[in-house]
Design an enzyme around this catalytic site. Structure first.
Site, short mmCIF file in Angstrom:
data_model
loop_
_atom_site.label_atom_id
_atom_site.label_comp_id
_atom_site.label_asym_id
_atom_site.label_seq_id
_atom_site.Cartn_x
_atom_site.Cartn_y
_atom_site.Cartn_z
N TRP A 1 -7.88 -3.59 3.37
CA TRP A 1 -6.44 -3.84 3.14
C TRP A 1 -6.04 -3.62 1.69
CZ3 TRP A 1 -1.87 -5.74 5.32
CH2 TRP A 1 -0.95 -6.30 4.42
N MET A 2 -4.84 -3.06 1.50
CA MET A 2 -4.23 -2.92 0.18
C MET A 2 -2.81 -3.43 0.22
SD MET A 2 -2.93 0.77 -1.27
CE MET A 2 -4.37 1.32 -2.15
N ASN A 3 -2.39 -4.20 -0.83
CA ASN A 3 -0.95 -4.35 -1.07
C ASN A 3 -0.62 -4.00 -2.50
OD1 ASN A 3 -2.05 -7.30 -0.73
ND2 ASN A 3 -0.19 -7.70 -1.84
N ASP A 4 0.17 -4.75 -3.20
CA ASP A 4 0.79 -4.33 -4.47
C ASP A 4 -0.07 -3.47 -5.40
OD1 ASP A 4 2.15 -6.44 -3.38
OD2 ASP A 4 2.12 -7.67 -5.17
N GLN B 1 -3.94 -4.89 -5.02
CA GLN B 1 -4.27 -6.08 -4.25
C GLN B 1 -5.10 -5.62 -3.06
OE1 GLN B 1 -2.82 -9.75 -4.73
NE2 GLN B 1 -3.64 -8.64 -6.47
N GLU C 1 9.44 -11.71 -7.09
CA GLU C 1 8.04 -11.39 -7.36
C GLU C 1 7.97 -10.11 -8.20
OE1 GLU C 1 5.77 -12.86 -3.42
OE2 GLU C 1 6.74 -10.95 -3.08
N TRP D 1 6.31 -6.09 4.31
CA TRP D 1 5.54 -7.29 4.70
C TRP D 1 5.78 -7.66 6.15
CZ3 TRP D 1 1.31 -9.08 2.89
CH2 TRP D 1 1.01 -9.07 1.54
C1 FRU Z 1 3.89 -9.33 -3.45
C2 FRU Z 1 2.88 -10.47 -3.52
C3 FRU Z 1 2.76 -10.95 -4.95
C4 FRU Z 1 1.40 -11.57 -4.98
C5 FRU Z 1 0.62 -10.67 -4.05
C6 FRU Z 1 -0.45 -11.36 -3.28
O1 FRU Z 1 3.70 -8.44 -2.41
O2 FRU Z 1 3.29 -11.52 -2.67
O3 FRU Z 1 3.78 -11.80 -5.35
O4 FRU Z 1 0.86 -11.58 -6.26
O5 FRU Z 1 1.56 -10.09 -3.16
O6 FRU Z 1 -1.28 -10.46 -2.62
#
Ligand code: FRU
Length: 491
Positions: free
Chosen positions: A35-38, A54, A220, A303
């Site tokens: 998985w990848m996010n920010d 992330q 955020e 999200w």
């Molecule tokens: C935004 C977020 C950030 C947090 C991260 C956690 O997408 O909610 O605020 O640092 O993702 O993975």
């Protein structure tokens, strides 16, 4: 190195081979495994671009946050490096959340991130967020033993220590600044400014911007810079209510444009608008290239729709195409980085193509990785709708359609093969002259990014249509002509 980081590095080495390169986006960064996010720590360091993210290597769903790491010479072709951080210390045991990077005078790279830890409160166990630093050489990073360096004690009255994250480090003449998102009872998200000479000792320096309930709830992922004579604050908001065609329900991004008050040094906000009007774009970060361009990259995902597409894959989450920013006509303009042009194959060009009440295809225009410029040339009689359909076969397609009467551009992935009742369409208002409009579509295997009028607005969306669906067609309700220049992309 901690056992947790060693495990993550071994795991990604052992499992990345299970993902064939052809099953990934061609030139948009995706998770090495899992998985990848920010985007995090987007920076130029040691003669290369660095992009951390992330990361939960062990699963294609969000989990304990690590920092993944990749480097590139052109912002498009990325090489994975070993995971940079794992949640392995008392101050970040519950996750190493988003953050940023700067280069130190001694040549090391400093990372600042949010460490999440657990605390027993009268309401039970809660996750506390505080800002931590780590120092390294571009591959290996050592967390500062005295972390966190910015914590609840630094917060102004009313600031929540449970929602306090995503530090954006900035260099300043006298040291450093950090912009950090924080939830504040009554007003929702705020962007706070902190000041330090050494990255270790910090003091609160003021509130940069405040939500006041207008853009969602918690804010955020701030970014803050000067561009074309304006001060620009980028942010991402949770739990938004829609505002006309500008902001949509759920998580969204915003750009606050303003100036710095020379007397007080405060950010004076003048206007706000969305950064991306599509379905999938969040948590963008920017860097300054060695040749002075401000380039932004975002998480190309939403999200509310994560992991809801079919089929499920060994990787989940990808970044947007990096975009060069400028301020024009009081707005943030975005254009794909010029490095993309080097991936272009031979162009296929058609001029003044006539289209009326139906669909047409053009020889040489097809495939899932492409850069396509389209200019509409309306005739005397107004047309009702013009559309481009791609990732197309007999059963599936995704479309971008324009209705001049409503001045609305729509991205629609309803027929992309999705079997879930998730959001499939987004609309944006666009400027045009009686139907005259410019579009640039950036297609990768699993995404489309539509740049309108040379970057005035952008709409991004992911799609997971079987790669065999690679047709591109044009559609009109009414009659008009258009010019198209098509480049296949070869990463
Ligand atoms: C935004 C977020 C950030 C947090 C991260 C956690 O997408 O909610 O605020 O640092 O993702 O993975």
């Amino acid at each position: 190195m901690s056992q947790a980081l060693r495990d993550a590095r071994r795991y990604e080495e052992e499992h990345e081979h299970a993902i064939a390169p052809k099953e990934r986006p061609g030139y948009h960064l995706s998770a090495r495994v899992g998985w990848m996010n920010d985007p995090n720590g987007f920076s130029w360091y040691g003669g290369q671009y660095h992009l951390f993210y992330q990361y939960h290597p062990y699963d294609s769903h969000w989990g304990p946050m690590h920092w993944g790491h990749a480097v590139s010479d052109d912002l498009l072709r990325w090489r994975y490096l070993p995971a940079a951080m794992a949640p392995d210390m008392p101050f970040d045991r519950e996750g190493c959340y988003s953050g940023s990077a700067v280069t130190l005078p001694d040549g090391r790279q400093a990372l600042m991130y949010t460490g999440v830890s657990e605390e027993l409160t009268p309401e039970g166990l809660r996750h506390v967020q505080a800002q931590c630093v780590a120092f390294g050489d571009g591959v290996n990073y050592r967390k500062y033993e005295g972390n966190p360096v910015i914590s609840a004690a630094h917060l102004p009255e009313g600031g929540s220590r449970f929602d306090f994250r995503d530090p954006r480090l900035l260099e300043a003449p006298d040291g450093y600044r950090a912009v950090v998102a924080n939830d504040h009872a009554g007003v929702g998200g705020r962007m706070l400014l902190f000041r330090s000479g050494d990255l270790i000792h910090w003091t609160f320096a003021g509130v940069l911007a405040e939500n006041g309930g207008r853009l969602g709830r918690m804010w955020e992922c701030p970014d803050f810079f000067e561009l074309d004579g304006r001060a620009v604050l980028l942010g991402s908001a949770q739990d938004m209510l829609p505002k006309g065609f500008e902001y949509h329900n759920g998580n969204g991004t915003f750009c606050l444009l303003g100036h710095m008050d020379p007397e007080t040094g405060a950010f004076v906000e003048e206007s706000d608008h969305a950064i991306d009007y599509g379905i999938d774009f969040y948590a963008p970060q920017t860097l300054l290239t060695p040749d002075g361009r401000r380039v932004m990259i975002g998480w190309m995902q939403n999200w509310d729709t994560c992991n809801l597409h079919t089929p499920s894959t060994a990787w989940y989450g990808q970044m947007s195409v990096p975009r060069e920013l400028s301020i024009q006509n009081g707005r943030l303009y975005q254009r794909p980085v010029k490095e993309l042009e080097a991936l272009r194959g031979a162009p296929v060009t058609y001029e003044h193509v006539k289209i009326a009440d139906g669909e047409l295809t053009l020889p040489g225009i097809g495939g899932r990785m492409a850069d396509m410029e389209i200019e509409l040339e309306p005739g005397e009689t107004p047309f009702n709708r013009f559309a481009v359909r791609f990732a197309k076969n007999d059963q599936f397609h995704t479309g971008v359609s324009f209705r001049p009467v409503e001045s609305v551009l729509k991205v629609d992935r309803k027929f992309s093969g999705s079997r879930r009742a998730i959001i499939h369409q987004r609309r944006a208002k666009v400027r045009h002259d009686r139907g005259r409009l410019k579009l640039r579509l950036i297609l990768d295997r699993y995404s489309v990014e539509v740049f309108v009028n040379d970057g005035e607005k952008v709409m991004s969306a992911t799609l997971y249509t079987d790669l065999a669906a690679d047709g591109i067609a044009f559609f009109a309700d009414g009659a008009l002509s258009f010019n198209v220049t098509f480049y296949p992309l070869n990463p």
